[in-house]
Structure formats: structure tokens, C-alpha cells
Write a protein that holds these residues in place. Structure first.
Motif, PDB file in Angstrom:
ATOM      1  N   GLU A 186      13.434 -18.278  -5.142  1.00 49.67           N
ATOM      2  CA  GLU A 186      13.891 -18.469  -6.552  1.00 49.67           C
ATOM      3  C   GLU A 186      14.079 -17.270  -7.239  1.00 49.67           C
ATOM      4  O   GLU A 186      14.780 -17.041  -8.561  1.00 49.67           O
ATOM      5  CB  GLU A 186      13.310 -19.609  -7.353  1.00 49.67           C
ATOM      6  CG  GLU A 186      13.225 -20.879  -6.778  1.00 49.67           C
ATOM      7  CD  GLU A 186      12.267 -21.726  -7.569  1.00 49.67           C
ATOM      8  OE1 GLU A 186      11.775 -21.304  -8.526  1.00 49.67           O
ATOM      9  OE2 GLU A 186      12.210 -23.035  -7.216  1.00 49.67           O
ATOM     10  N   HIS A 187      13.787 -16.025  -6.726  1.00 49.33           N
ATOM     11  CA  HIS A 187      13.761 -14.899  -7.480  1.00 49.33           C
ATOM     12  C   HIS A 187      14.400 -13.744  -6.794  1.00 49.33           C
ATOM     13  O   HIS A 187      14.126 -13.333  -5.675  1.00 49.33           O
ATOM     14  CB  HIS A 187      12.175 -14.116  -7.860  1.00 49.33           C
ATOM     15  CG  HIS A 187      11.540 -15.099  -8.404  1.00 49.33           C
ATOM     16  ND1 HIS A 187      11.323 -15.353  -9.923  1.00 49.33           N
ATOM     17  CD2 HIS A 187      10.550 -15.969  -8.050  1.00 49.33           C
ATOM     18  CE1 HIS A 187      10.304 -15.855 -10.376  1.00 49.33           C
ATOM     19  NE2 HIS A 187       9.892 -16.796  -9.184  1.00 49.33           N
ATOM     20  N   LEU A 190      11.568  -9.819  -7.231  1.00 47.96           N
ATOM     21  CA  LEU A 190      10.269 -10.236  -7.480  1.00 47.96           C
ATOM     22  C   LEU A 190       9.443  -9.373  -8.226  1.00 47.96           C
ATOM     23  O   LEU A 190       9.266  -8.699  -8.602  1.00 47.96           O
ATOM     24  CB  LEU A 190       9.433  -9.849  -5.934  1.00 47.96           C
ATOM     25  CG  LEU A 190       7.942 -10.335  -5.652  1.00 47.96           C
ATOM     26  CD1 LEU A 190       7.950 -11.782  -5.371  1.00 47.96           C
ATOM     27  CD2 LEU A 190       7.660  -9.551  -4.713  1.00 47.96           C
ATOM     28  N   PRO A 191       8.682 -10.531  -9.214  1.00 44.83           N
ATOM     29  CA  PRO A 191       7.861 -10.078 -10.389  1.00 44.83           C
ATOM     30  C   PRO A 191       6.559  -9.787  -9.684  1.00 44.83           C
ATOM     31  O   PRO A 191       5.948 -10.717  -9.251  1.00 44.83           O
ATOM     32  CB  PRO A 191       8.036 -11.342 -11.224  1.00 44.83           C
ATOM     33  CG  PRO A 191       8.193 -12.518 -10.331  1.00 44.83           C
ATOM     34  CD  PRO A 191       9.137 -12.021  -9.237  1.00 44.83           C
ATOM     35  N   TYR A 216      11.942  -5.658  -6.573  1.00 38.54           N
ATOM     36  CA  TYR A 216      10.831  -5.886  -7.151  1.00 38.54           C
ATOM     37  C   TYR A 216      10.734  -5.218  -8.579  1.00 38.54           C
ATOM     38  O   TYR A 216      11.689  -4.215  -8.736  1.00 38.54           O
ATOM     39  CB  TYR A 216       9.456  -5.609  -6.572  1.00 38.54           C
ATOM     40  CG  TYR A 216       9.144  -4.137  -6.396  1.00 38.54           C
ATOM     41  CD1 TYR A 216       8.620  -3.439  -7.202  1.00 38.54           C
ATOM     42  CD2 TYR A 216       9.553  -3.474  -5.256  1.00 38.54           C
ATOM     43  CE1 TYR A 216       8.360  -2.046  -7.229  1.00 38.54           C
ATOM     44  CE2 TYR A 216       9.486  -2.193  -5.063  1.00 38.54           C
ATOM     45  CZ  TYR A 216       8.794  -1.656  -6.044  1.00 38.54           C
ATOM     46  OH  TYR A 216       8.513  -0.203  -5.774  1.00 38.54           O
TER      47      TYR A 216
END
Length: 293
Positions: A186-187, A190-191, A216
Motif C-alpha cells: 500500500e506504500h 516505504l515509511p 523509502y
């Protein structure tokens, strides 16, 4: 003996000598009278006589069941075993406290705060029970900061493989961790939640993600590990952690999730020679034992 008898009459109960309890525990641990006798440095007949008196005269309870050469505890024996271990432990603590008057004072230790949550509670609990007159002063900071301090007697730090400073406590795998509800797909970017841009975990995670071309961003940054874990537990980001520090509400991410492997981390203990003492050496041994459990 007369004094002990008077006390026994007043209390209404006979006393059990610690030597007898020590023999009883040895039998339970060794599974037989012969090996227990060797352990407590008595003859087998002396051990048998001790236990006979304990069963028939003192407790009036059957403590052992014999199966050939093996000896098993009865339910009553199991109850006594728990009490015996506690009594002997307290007996040892009394002698440690009162016969070692030098074990009184203050010792300063330093450690990253994530180790405090995982390892230090058990270590300090055991140490404080054995040496209740020693005061512990803890300083929680990043490893690179702790290494610069000269006012700490003992310091636990993280080091990369090949850095042999201090004494090795344990080597542990670094892993990716996220909440069960976190969905990587869903990203687009990337957090990451990191504890510091200079820490090994952050540097290794960035290098690993760059090597596989995964985009990221450093979404959350805090020197407080509890804050990082709260963010990750809420499903807001992924973090890098020692495997043993991953809590039950998180899951480890692996190659099946698209994440590359990470190096292992060495946890090491530094001693400050300027603050060497029986206290610091004793606590150092507790720390070594606690991290290797």
C-alpha cells in the motif's frame, strides 16, 4: 541446641537446618541419593539418615518415591522443594549482605534504552536481591554518546561486527519489523521509523533498501525507543530492531515481503578501569550472565 529447642517450643514447629534443605535440593536435582551425597560431600548413609529424620520426625510426610535407583519427589516433596530453594536463596543473600560490608555504594551504568526494556529488569532484580545496599544509577543514551563518557563504571553498547572493543555480551540478528496490519504494497515509498541517522540500524537499513532499489523515506525519528515502537505498533512505519526486542504485537518482515537481510549486531560491555571495584566487577558478572541467558 537448648536455645533452638526453646524457640521451637514457642513457635509450635520444629526447625529445619539449612544443611538438610541443601541435601534435599541436591537429591531432587541429582535424581538420587548417591549422586547427591557426592555433591554435598557426605556419605550415602548420612544422606539417607538426614532424609529419614526429615520425613519421619520433622515433617511427618513422605517426600520421596523410589523407582529402582531413581528417586522422585512426592507432591509433598515438590511443595518442600519450592520452599527449600527460596530459603537457601535468602540464606545466601543474608551472608552476601552482612558478611561483605564493602558491597555498599553507588555504581553508574550506561545503556541504550532499548536494552533497558529487554535485559536490565531481570539483571537488576537479581542483583538488588543479592546486594540490596548497592545503589544503581542508569544513564540511557545512544551507544556513540555513551562511549565518550568517562563517568560511567559499566557501559553496554552496540557495535558492528569486527569491532572488538570491550567484552562480547551476545551477537544478535537485526530484523525488519512492522505491525500485523501494515501492508507494504500500500506504500509507494516505504515509511521508516528510526532512532537516529547515525546509528548502525539506520545506516544498515538505508544501505539494504538502496541495494534492492526499494524507495523509502525517514518518516519518524526519535531517540526514545518506546516512541519508535509506538509508531510502528500503530501501523505507521517499519523499523529495524534486534530480533529479541521485537514485541508480540509486531511481525518480522523477511525476503517473502521483499525485504533484504541485515547484518548482525554485537552487544558489548565496557569497563571503566578508573572506576574498578568489587561492586562494579560483581555487577559486570550479573550483566554478562543476564545477556547470555
Amino acid at each position: 541446641m537448648r536455645y533452638i529447642s526453646e524457640i521451637d517450643q514457642l513457635s509450635g514447629y520444629p526447625s529445619i537446618d539449612t544443611d538438610v534443605l541443601r541435601t534435599f535440593v541436591a537429591i531432587a536435582d541429582q535424581g538420587g541419593f548417591t549422586r547427591a551425597a557426592e555433591r554435598v560431600n557426605r556419605t550415602q548413609s548420612a544422606v539417607s539418615m538426614q532424609m529419614k529424620r526429615l520425613e519421619e520426625d520433622v515433617l511427618q510426610r513422605k517426600l520421596f518415591e523410589r523407582d529402582g535407583r531413581q528417586v522422585r519427589l512426592t507432591p509433598e516433596g515438590q511443595v518442600l522443594l519450592g520452599y527449600a530453594r527460596r530459603i537457601l536463596k535468602l540464606h545466601s543473600e543474608v551472608f552476601n549482605t552482612l558478611r561483605e560490608p564493602h558491597m555498599v555504594g553507588l555504581v553508574r551504568i550506561g545503556t541504550p534504552d532499548d536494552y533497558v526494556m529487554r535485559y536490565l529488569p531481570g539483571i537488576l532484580t537479581r542483583f538488588s536481591k543479592a546486594y540490596p545496599l548497592i545503589q544503581i544509577e542508569m544513564h540511557c543514551e545512544a551507544s556513540n554518546v555513551l562511549m565518550q563518557r568517562r563517568d560511567l563504571a559499566l557501559t553496554v553498547i552496540s557495535r558492528q561486527p569486527g569491532d572488538d572493543v570491550g567484552e562480547l555480551l551476545r551477537t544478535e540478528r537485526m530484523v525488519w519489523a512492522a505491525a500485523a496490519c501494515f501492508c507494504v504494497d500500500e506504500h509507494d515509498t516505504l515509511p521508516l521509523a528510526v532512532s537516529g541517522v547515525e546509528c548502525f540500524g539506520t545506516q544498515w537499513s538505508q544501505a539494504a533498501l538502496d541495494s534492492v532499489g526499494l524507495d523509502y523515506r525517514l518518516a519518524y525519528h526519535s531517540s526514545n525507543v518506546a516512541a519508535i515502537q509506538a509508531v510502528v505498533s500503530a501501523g505507521l512505519a517499519v523499523m529495524v530492531s534486534l530480533e529479541s526486542l521485537v514485541t508480540e504485537d509486531l511481525r518480522i518482515l523477511g525476503s517473502e515481503d521483499g525485504f533484504p537481510p541485515l547484518p548482525s549486531m554485537n552487544l558489548r560491555l565496557l569497563r571503566n578501569p578508573a572506576m574498578a571495584s568489587p561492586i562494579t566487577e560483581c555487577l559486570a558478572q550479573y550483566i554478562l550472565e543476564g545477556f547470555r541467558l
